[in-house]
Design an enzyme around this catalytic site. Sequence first.
Site, PDB file in Angstrom:
ATOM      1  N   ARG A 266      45.289  39.268  42.713  1.00 48.81           N
ATOM      2  CA  ARG A 266      45.755  38.705  41.560  1.00 48.81           C
ATOM      3  C   ARG A 266      46.411  37.245  41.919  1.00 48.81           C
ATOM      4  NH1 ARG A 266      50.851  42.920  40.236  1.00 48.81           N
ATOM      5  NH2 ARG A 266      52.241  41.539  41.455  1.00 48.81           N
ATOM      6  N   ARG A 267      46.464  36.453  40.868  1.00 50.06           N
ATOM      7  CA  ARG A 267      47.443  35.081  40.720  1.00 50.06           C
ATOM      8  C   ARG A 267      48.329  35.313  40.013  1.00 50.06           C
ATOM      9  NH1 ARG A 267      45.699  30.430  42.583  1.00 50.06           N
ATOM     10  NH2 ARG A 267      43.543  30.756  42.648  1.00 50.06           N
ATOM     11  N   ASN A 268      49.646  35.039  40.768  1.00 53.73           N
ATOM     12  CA  ASN A 268      50.901  34.930  39.886  1.00 53.73           C
ATOM     13  C   ASN A 268      50.774  34.148  38.757  1.00 53.73           C
ATOM     14  OD1 ASN A 268      53.855  34.170  39.269  1.00 53.73           O
ATOM     15  ND2 ASN A 268      54.178  35.930  40.928  1.00 53.73           N
ATOM     16  N   SER A 269      51.081  34.526  37.444  1.00 50.51           N
ATOM     17  CA  SER A 269      51.026  33.583  36.457  1.00 50.51           C
ATOM     18  C   SER A 269      52.002  32.538  36.330  1.00 50.51           C
ATOM     19  CB  SER A 269      51.029  34.674  35.310  1.00 50.51           C
ATOM     20  OG  SER A 269      52.051  35.139  34.838  1.00 50.51           O
TER      21      SER A 269
ATOM     22  N   ARG B 257      26.869  37.014  39.274  1.00 53.08           N
ATOM     23  CA  ARG B 257      25.797  36.305  40.200  1.00 53.08           C
ATOM     24  C   ARG B 257      25.767  37.302  41.717  1.00 53.08           C
ATOM     25  NH1 ARG B 257      22.798  31.667  41.200  1.00 53.08           N
ATOM     26  NH2 ARG B 257      22.299  31.440  43.389  1.00 53.08           N
TER      27      ARG B 257
ATOM     28  N   GLU C  95      41.168  39.853  40.288  1.00 47.80           N
ATOM     29  CA  GLU C  95      41.426  39.521  38.765  1.00 47.80           C
ATOM     30  C   GLU C  95      40.505  38.469  38.213  1.00 47.80           C
ATOM     31  OE1 GLU C  95      44.985  36.755  37.989  1.00 47.80           O
ATOM     32  OE2 GLU C  95      45.650  38.523  37.462  1.00 47.80           O
TER      33      GLU C  95
ATOM     34  N   GLU D 247      26.943  41.753  35.527  1.00 44.26           N
ATOM     35  CA  GLU D 247      26.938  40.473  34.641  1.00 44.26           C
ATOM     36  C   GLU D 247      27.284  39.141  35.208  1.00 44.26           C
ATOM     37  OE1 GLU D 247      28.439  41.633  30.510  1.00 44.26           O
ATOM     38  OE2 GLU D 247      29.659  43.054  31.902  1.00 44.26           O
TER      39      GLU D 247
ATOM     40  N   ALA E  83      35.686  38.858  35.180  1.00 41.04           N
ATOM     41  CA  ALA E  83      34.841  37.623  34.691  1.00 41.04           C
ATOM     42  C   ALA E  83      35.380  36.417  35.350  1.00 41.04           C
ATOM     43  CB  ALA E  83      35.276  37.794  33.256  1.00 41.04           C
TER      44      ALA E  83
ATOM     45  N   GLY F 113      39.439  31.159  53.471  1.00 36.64           N
ATOM     46  CA  GLY F 113      40.737  30.290  53.950  1.00 36.64           C
ATOM     47  C   GLY F 113      41.707  30.500  52.822  1.00 36.64           C
TER      48      GLY F 113
END
Length: 342
Positions: A315-318, A221, A277, A219, A262, A285
Amino acid sequence: MSFAFGIGIGTQNNQGEWLEVFYQQPVMTPDDTLMEVIRNAMDYKGGNQVISATTEHLSQLANALRQVGETDQATLAEKAANSKRPVAITILETDTTASSTPEVYLKLHLISHRLAKPHGVKLDGIFGLLPNLAWTNEGAIDLNELSERQLQARLEGRTLEVKSVDKFPQMTDYVVPKGVRIADTARVRLGAYVGEGTTVMHEGFINFNAGTEGTSMIEGRISAGVMVGKGSDLGGGCSTMGTLSGGGNIIIAVGENCLIGANAGIGIPLGDRCKVEAGLYITAGTKVALLDDNNELVEVIKARDLANQTDLLFRRNSQTGAVECKTNKSAIELNEELHANN
């Protein structure tokens, strides 16, 4: 042994220049018997060559092919003898840089027919050999001839529909591989490798010299040069960085059983069983905080140092916004492996 062979039905402009060629049954590494027939029937002297075949040539070729048991190619030659469009017999003795439009189309067909995988065919320099065309409901048209063709269609009570203006056509106008679903066929270019079991949803896209091994839900590219392993899924709006769009000479790939969420993206190759995530784009980099089993920081490294490693979760720390990486193995063990390869 020769590299490839194909009998193609093509389109030429008013100057007799090749615009595109359709190869229904391309052959990769044709055997010596087939090539001997080509040499005798078509007066082929060797090398990479495109022969504009006449009806007489094709009839002779069909008879010779049938005598040596090449039934499928013989039947194709017989049908081509009655073609209202020009016929190109393309022989590639070696996989060298292409020098003509029919040669490029044969190479793209080899990939979409699953006879060769991405990076398995030499495609450098092809853009200069692929004319920018109007792809219409009546086939490929030279842009310099389009206006007159549109007028002629109107005068005859028809409408000439221009589906796209591009160097590459959609794959499904040339080949529909076995066992695939493609919701919007315009989003898969000729030269894509679509493995059996792949589903390409409406927003999915697969460029040339790229594709899937199979059993994937696409879904997002898949850029030029990128191969996605079996069982891996690309979420809606996600992206893979190709060699044509900032990836340089790094070959970006996705291992087996991976998930790119997504609107996420990657600029490094992923090993097997990795997850990115949703919404997180990782470039070579990107600074990544490597966490241990207790979510404690082990080291901050660049994402390129994690290329091709398996079982990673990005993941990214929120709270802090930092990009983090966890692994199924001990982060300290992984860190030692990375440093051992320095």
